[in-house]
Design a protein around this motif. Structure first.
Motif, PDB file in Angstrom:
ATOM      1  N   ALA A 435       0.834  -1.201   0.000  1.00 34.02           N
ATOM      2  CA  ALA A 435       0.000   0.000   0.000  1.00 34.02           C
ATOM      3  C   ALA A 435       0.869   1.252   0.000  1.00 34.02           C
ATOM      4  CB  ALA A 435      -0.927   0.010   1.213  1.00 34.02           C
ATOM      5  N   GLY A 436       2.011   1.188   0.706  1.00 31.05           N
ATOM      6  CA  GLY A 436       2.925   2.334   0.692  1.00 31.05           C
ATOM      7  C   GLY A 436       3.410   2.644  -0.711  1.00 31.05           C
ATOM      8  N   GLY A 437       3.699   1.599  -1.495  1.00 31.65           N
ATOM      9  CA  GLY A 437       4.077   1.821  -2.884  1.00 31.65           C
ATOM     10  C   GLY A 437       2.969   2.505  -3.659  1.00 31.65           C
ATOM     11  N   GLY A 438       1.719   2.076  -3.426  1.00 31.42           N
ATOM     12  CA  GLY A 438       0.597   2.706  -4.104  1.00 31.42           C
ATOM     13  C   GLY A 438       0.415   4.161  -3.711  1.00 31.42           C
ATOM     14  N   VAL A 439       0.592   4.458  -2.427  1.00 29.22           N
ATOM     15  CA  VAL A 439       0.453   5.849  -1.965  1.00 29.22           C
ATOM     16  C   VAL A 439       1.524   6.734  -2.589  1.00 29.22           C
ATOM     17  CG1 VAL A 439       0.635   7.342   0.065  1.00 29.22           C
ATOM     18  CG2 VAL A 439      -0.708   5.223   0.183  1.00 29.22           C
ATOM     19  N   ILE A 440       2.742   6.236  -2.673  1.00 34.97           N
ATOM     20  CA  ILE A 440       3.818   7.011  -3.304  1.00 34.97           C
ATOM     21  C   ILE A 440       3.472   7.311  -4.761  1.00 34.97           C
ATOM     22  CG2 ILE A 440       6.216   6.893  -4.099  1.00 34.97           C
ATOM     23  CD1 ILE A 440       6.843   5.356  -1.514  1.00 34.97           C
ATOM     24  N   LEU A 441       2.976   6.310  -5.483  1.00 34.16           N
ATOM     25  CA  LEU A 441       2.591   6.535  -6.873  1.00 34.16           C
ATOM     26  C   LEU A 441       1.468   7.565  -6.970  1.00 34.16           C
ATOM     27  CD1 LEU A 441       2.647   2.842  -8.145  1.00 34.16           C
ATOM     28  CD2 LEU A 441       4.176   4.678  -8.897  1.00 34.16           C
ATOM     29  N   TRP A 442       0.540   7.503  -6.035  1.00 34.73           N
ATOM     30  CA  TRP A 442      -0.588   8.439  -6.069  1.00 34.73           C
ATOM     31  C   TRP A 442      -0.129   9.863  -5.744  1.00 34.73           C
ATOM     32  CZ3 TRP A 442      -5.294   6.130  -7.307  1.00 34.73           C
ATOM     33  CH2 TRP A 442      -6.371   7.014  -7.411  1.00 34.73           C
ATOM     34  N   VAL A 443       0.691   9.992  -4.712  1.00 36.23           N
ATOM     35  CA  VAL A 443       1.122  11.330  -4.285  1.00 36.23           C
ATOM     36  C   VAL A 443       2.006  11.992  -5.329  1.00 36.23           C
ATOM     37  CG1 VAL A 443       2.517  12.571  -2.571  1.00 36.23           C
ATOM     38  CG2 VAL A 443       0.890  10.817  -1.826  1.00 36.23           C
ATOM     39  N   PHE A 444       2.915  11.212  -5.909  1.00 32.71           N
ATOM     40  CA  PHE A 444       3.850  11.767  -6.879  1.00 32.71           C
ATOM     41  C   PHE A 444       3.420  11.503  -8.321  1.00 32.71           C
ATOM     42  CE2 PHE A 444       6.354  11.141  -3.022  1.00 32.71           C
ATOM     43  CZ  PHE A 444       6.961  12.379  -2.896  1.00 32.71           C
ATOM     44  N   GLY A 445       2.149  11.154  -8.506  1.00 32.67           N
ATOM     45  CA  GLY A 445       1.663  10.810  -9.837  1.00 32.67           C
ATOM     46  C   GLY A 445       1.848  11.920 -10.858  1.00 32.67           C
ATOM     47  N   ASP A 446       1.475  13.150 -10.506  1.00 35.73           N
ATOM     48  CA  ASP A 446       1.606  14.253 -11.461  1.00 35.73           C
ATOM     49  C   ASP A 446       3.065  14.474 -11.850  1.00 35.73           C
ATOM     50  OD1 ASP A 446      -1.101  14.671 -11.485  1.00 35.73           O
ATOM     51  OD2 ASP A 446      -1.063  16.261  -9.979  1.00 35.73           O
ATOM     52  N   ARG A 447       3.957  14.373 -10.881  1.00 38.23           N
ATOM     53  CA  ARG A 447       5.386  14.542 -11.170  1.00 38.23           C
ATOM     54  C   ARG A 447       5.889  13.435 -12.092  1.00 38.23           C
ATOM     55  NH1 ARG A 447       9.640  17.104  -8.434  1.00 38.23           N
ATOM     56  NH2 ARG A 447      11.481  16.979  -9.777  1.00 38.23           N
ATOM     57  N   LEU A 448       5.465  12.222 -11.833  1.00 34.17           N
ATOM     58  CA  LEU A 448       5.882  11.104 -12.670  1.00 34.17           C
ATOM     59  C   LEU A 448       5.362  11.262 -14.094  1.00 34.17           C
ATOM     60  CD1 LEU A 448       5.334   8.107 -10.229  1.00 34.17           C
ATOM     61  CD2 LEU A 448       7.517   8.952 -11.100  1.00 34.17           C
ATOM     62  N   ARG A 449       4.132  11.717 -14.228  1.00 36.52           N
ATOM     63  CA  ARG A 449       3.583  11.900 -15.570  1.00 36.52           C
ATOM     64  C   ARG A 449       4.386  12.923 -16.357  1.00 36.52           C
ATOM     65  NH1 ARG A 449      -0.862  11.773 -12.027  1.00 36.52           N
ATOM     66  NH2 ARG A 449      -2.060   9.833 -12.226  1.00 36.52           N
ATOM     67  N   ARG A 450       4.816  13.982 -15.690  1.00 35.28           N
ATOM     68  CA  ARG A 450       5.615  15.014 -16.385  1.00 35.28           C
ATOM     69  C   ARG A 450       6.996  14.481 -16.737  1.00 35.28           C
ATOM     70  NH1 ARG A 450       3.489  18.343 -12.275  1.00 35.28           N
ATOM     71  NH2 ARG A 450       5.490  18.296 -11.179  1.00 35.28           N
TER      72      ARG A 450
END
Length: 486
Positions: A435-450
């Motif tokens: 779940a921690g991995g999922g939260v990290i992806l969710w929180v930093f999702g916009d940054r990752l997309r850019r």
């Protein structure tokens, strides 16, 4: 023309509209997966129930030094903790070694000979499992064989099709169906043989299976495309990496621990989960005891069963403009898988006086975890391969599998906690990790997309838009299928 036989494919005459060589490659992969998943379903149970116990462990050649090397890092380990760690190292190396095997196939022996070598090594490894003394040799042979066989086999599937061949997608799906069929058959047959006739008979079946796979491959060699060994002298000069490419590589490397968080939990399903089933699930049905590995067979079947409704869900969301993008799907996949491991933690709530949960509770876990797998694994590989710069795309896809190596190795170490923690606490730890991995992806999702958005000529700018798994992977030229679990 899509009749019974045609003759315009790279591999020669076609069979049922597909290159004839596909049947031989899929048949080889089927037996490879029967071999691997049979081993995966039995190994921890075998080590804990027999091999590492007094009277057997003393016979293993070189085991004292091997155990000393492990415990120099981990500290003293009980039998169960040591079995979990050995299993984690085995699975991790199986996923790591195809990087080495790919180099051998591409630059030294050629893919055909490397696949044949891998099958021989794996066959020898399974037969070495028949003796306590040769256990470590068996592990080394199986790991080396998997490294030679895995990547070089699937890469030949792509070579069967010419540029623009519309049959490629269907061909890969047929190939991956063979993988899932093997993952379904192996735990059932090996589990039944192990329970009825003993561990060594079950391992022997896996060895015979791999030998059959070798015969199938050799019988179909003439239908496969010729090898093209790329020597260093003949290699083309690579285009240098631009600063933007290096930045993308850095972001992808930073993603490895997040991907590994998923694989820590997933690898535990192949590892300590079997012991949990042994201790906490009702396996007696009308006086007959179901073999523990049979639950592992669900992981071969569930992705096929869940694929259609999952794609239908994404289409329904897409039609309403609400389909999650790839990064969001990965985050959702982690959270679904976390819910699955929390489901295991909650088993005491439905357990009887004997402390055992109903069999349906374990089946429910497999369905839930496989839905998380569909959201995460094929999407993660697609995002990774599309974002990686084309100059190093193949290398970076190999690096992607380091997440499985890391996750499996860490999972093996954590597995030692099972005998000192309550099952609820043990599975909640894994739920928290994934779940921690999922939260990290969710929180930093916009940054990752850019950061991972295609640019500077790497790929089509539309490549990160939502699309169903199993479609063409623009970076690799091969489809990323949601079907095979491993």
């Amino acid at each position: 023309m899509t009749g019974l036989v045609r003759s315009d494919s790279v591999g020669g005459r076609d069979l049922f509209g597909q290159p004839r060589g596909l049947a031989y490659l899929a048949g080889t992969e089927l037996w490879d997966r029967i071999s691997f998943h049979g081993m995966q379903a039995l190994l921890v149970l075998y080590m804990v129930g027999e091999l590492l116990l007094p009277g057997h462990v003393e016979k293993i050649a070189g085991f004292a030094a091997f155990r000393g090397g492990i415990e120099a890092v981990t500290g003293p380990l009980s039998v169960q903790a040591l079995a979990s760690q050995i299993f984690g190292l085995y699975i991790g190396l199986v996923y790591f070694m195809p990087v080495v095997g790919g180099v051998i196939g591409d630059r030294v022996l050629g893919r055909r000979r490397t696949v044949a070598l891998g099958a021989v090594l794996m066959t020898a490894g399974h037969f070495c499992m028949a003796f306590d003394a040769s256990f470590l040799a068996a592990m080394a042979l199986l790991v080396a064989g998997a490294g030679c066989l895995r990547g070089n086999l699937v890469s030949q599937v792509g070579d069967l099709y010419g540029p623009g061949d519309s049959r490629r997608d269907a061909g890969f799906q047929l190939y991956f169906t063979g993988i899932n069929l093997g993952a379904f058959i192996a735990p059932i047959v090996c589990g039944l043989l192990g329970q009825a006739y003993g561990w060594h008979i079950a391992f022997g079946f896996a060895g015979i299976g791999m030998l059959i796979g070798l015969v199938v491959f050799l019988a179909g060699v003439r239908h496969l495309p010729p090898d093209r060994v790329r020597t260093v002298a003949g290699a083309t000069v690579r285009e240098p990496l631009a600063p933007a490419d290096r930045r993308v590589i850095g972001v992808l490397l930073l993603l490895l621990p997040v991907l590994a968080a998923y694989w820590i939990a997933q690898s535990q399903v192949w590892n300590v989960y079997n012991l949990w089933v042994r201790d906490h699930v009702v396996l007696v049905i009308a006086g007959w005891t179901m073999p523990i590995p049979w639950l592992q067979a669900i992981d071969g079947l569930a992705p096929v069963v869940l694929l259609a409704p999952t794609l239908a869900l994404w289409k329904w969301q897409r039609d309403r403009g609400a389909e999650p993008d790839d990064v969001a799907k990965m985050a959702i996949g982690c959270l679904i898988f976390a819910a699955g491991t929390a489901w295991l933690a909650a088993a005491p709530l439905v357990s009887g006086p004997d402390g055992r949960a109903p069999l349906l509770w374990a089946i429910g876990f497999h369905l839930l975890s496989n839905e998380g797998w569909l959201f995460f694994v094929p999407i993660a590989l697609a995002v990774w391969s599309r974002a990686a710069p084309r100059q190093v795309n193949g290398t970076m896809v190999g690096v992607y599998y380091l997440s499985t190596f890391l996750g499996s190795t860490i999972s093996g170490r954590i597995g030692g906690l099972y005998e000192v923690w309550s099952p609820t606490r043990f599975w909640l730890l894994h739920a928290g990790i994934v779940a921690g991995g999922g939260v990290i992806l969710w929180v930093f999702g916009d940054r990752l997309r850019r950061e991972l958005a295609p640019g500077d000529g790497r790929t089509d700018p539309a490549s990160l838009s939502p699309r169903p798994p199993g479609r063409m992977n623009a970076a690799l030229g091969d489809p990323v299928s949601p079907l095979p679990r491993s």
